[in-house]
Motif scaffolding. Structure first.
Motif, PDB file in Angstrom:
ATOM      1  N   GLY A  59     -59.796 -17.113 -29.924  1.00  0.00           N
ATOM      2  CA  GLY A  59     -59.487 -17.802 -31.173  1.00  0.00           C
ATOM      3  C   GLY A  59     -58.645 -19.041 -30.940  1.00  0.00           C
ATOM      4  O   GLY A  59     -58.883 -20.089 -31.542  1.00  0.00           O
ATOM      5  N   LEU A  60     -57.670 -18.932 -30.044  1.00  0.00           N
ATOM      6  CA  LEU A  60     -56.852 -20.105 -29.703  1.00  0.00           C
ATOM      7  C   LEU A  60     -57.738 -21.231 -29.186  1.00  0.00           C
ATOM      8  O   LEU A  60     -57.559 -22.393 -29.552  1.00  0.00           O
ATOM      9  N   GLY A  61     -58.703 -20.872 -28.348  1.00  0.00           N
ATOM     10  CA  GLY A  61     -59.618 -21.866 -27.796  1.00  0.00           C
ATOM     11  C   GLY A  61     -60.421 -22.580 -28.871  1.00  0.00           C
ATOM     12  O   GLY A  61     -60.648 -23.787 -28.795  1.00  0.00           O
ATOM     13  N   VAL A  62     -60.846 -21.827 -29.887  1.00  0.00           N
ATOM     14  CA  VAL A  62     -61.598 -22.434 -30.992  1.00  0.00           C
ATOM     15  C   VAL A  62     -60.720 -23.459 -31.711  1.00  0.00           C
ATOM     16  O   VAL A  62     -61.157 -24.576 -31.995  1.00  0.00           O
ATOM     17  N   ARG A  88     -46.072 -16.774 -33.294  1.00  0.00           N
ATOM     18  CA  ARG A  88     -45.513 -16.540 -31.970  1.00  0.00           C
ATOM     19  C   ARG A  88     -46.548 -16.847 -30.881  1.00  0.00           C
ATOM     20  O   ARG A  88     -46.225 -17.422 -29.842  1.00  0.00           O
ATOM     21  N   LEU A  89     -47.804 -16.494 -31.143  1.00  0.00           N
ATOM     22  CA  LEU A  89     -48.885 -16.777 -30.199  1.00  0.00           C
ATOM     23  C   LEU A  89     -49.010 -18.287 -29.952  1.00  0.00           C
ATOM     24  O   LEU A  89     -49.125 -18.726 -28.804  1.00  0.00           O
ATOM     25  N   PHE A  90     -48.939 -19.072 -31.011  1.00  0.00           N
ATOM     26  CA  PHE A  90     -49.016 -20.535 -30.874  1.00  0.00           C
ATOM     27  C   PHE A  90     -47.749 -21.091 -30.219  1.00  0.00           C
ATOM     28  O   PHE A  90     -47.817 -22.048 -29.453  1.00  0.00           O
ATOM     29  N   ASP A  91     -46.596 -20.483 -30.504  1.00  0.00           N
ATOM     30  CA  ASP A  91     -45.340 -20.925 -29.892  1.00  0.00           C
ATOM     31  C   ASP A  91     -45.337 -20.660 -28.388  1.00  0.00           C
ATOM     32  O   ASP A  91     -45.000 -21.539 -27.591  1.00  0.00           O
ATOM     33  N   ILE A  92     -45.723 -19.462 -27.996  1.00  0.00           N
ATOM     34  CA  ILE A  92     -45.710 -19.067 -26.580  1.00  0.00           C
ATOM     35  C   ILE A  92     -46.625 -19.953 -25.749  1.00  0.00           C
ATOM     36  O   ILE A  92     -46.293 -20.322 -24.619  1.00  0.00           O
ATOM     37  N   THR A  93     -47.777 -20.304 -26.313  1.00  0.00           N
ATOM     38  CA  THR A  93     -48.750 -21.112 -25.570  1.00  0.00           C
ATOM     39  C   THR A  93     -48.432 -22.606 -25.610  1.00  0.00           C
ATOM     40  O   THR A  93     -49.077 -23.397 -24.924  1.00  0.00           O
TER      41      THR A  93
END
Length: 110
Positions: A59-62, A88-93
């Motif tokens: 999903g992040l890749g999309v 948090r997922l967007f922050d960590i990456t």
């Protein structure tokens, strides 16, 4: 694993409401639905993830691809309604530093 994608496409703005889970099984549907819209010149694309319960790296890749496509066509891209877990997922990456994100706790229209 299910996903629902509701799109409202006006002349210069695409508003998307995503519901369900975004993973390796559902990400292709999300990509197929949104990529053609991301190639419009000067489009503003706003994706609401309030009702997304889970997202993995697929999903992040999309969203990275959508962001790049919208920007390449002189548009604006924003994510809204992220849960604490998704934020948090967007922050960590590090993607939160690149992609405009309006978190779920920031209510109201701009």
């Amino acid at each position: 694993m299910n996903i629902t994608i509701d799109v409202q496409d006006t002349e210069s703005k695409v508003e998307v409401q995503v519901k369900g889970e975004i993973d390796a099984y559902t990400a292709p549907k999300l990509r197929e639905t949104l990529f053609p819209l991301s190639e419009q010149e000067n489009v503003t694309m706003v994706v609401n993830l309030t009702d997304v319960s889970y997202m993995d790296s697929t999903g992040l890749g999309v969203f990275v691809g959508l962001f790049k496509s919208v920007r390449a066509h002189n548009g604006q891209f924003r994510l809204e309604g992220l849960s604490e877990r998704l934020r948090r997922l967007f922050d960590i990456t590090g993607l939160a530093d690149i992609i405009e994100i309006k978190s779920g706790t920031e209510g109201g229209l701009e």
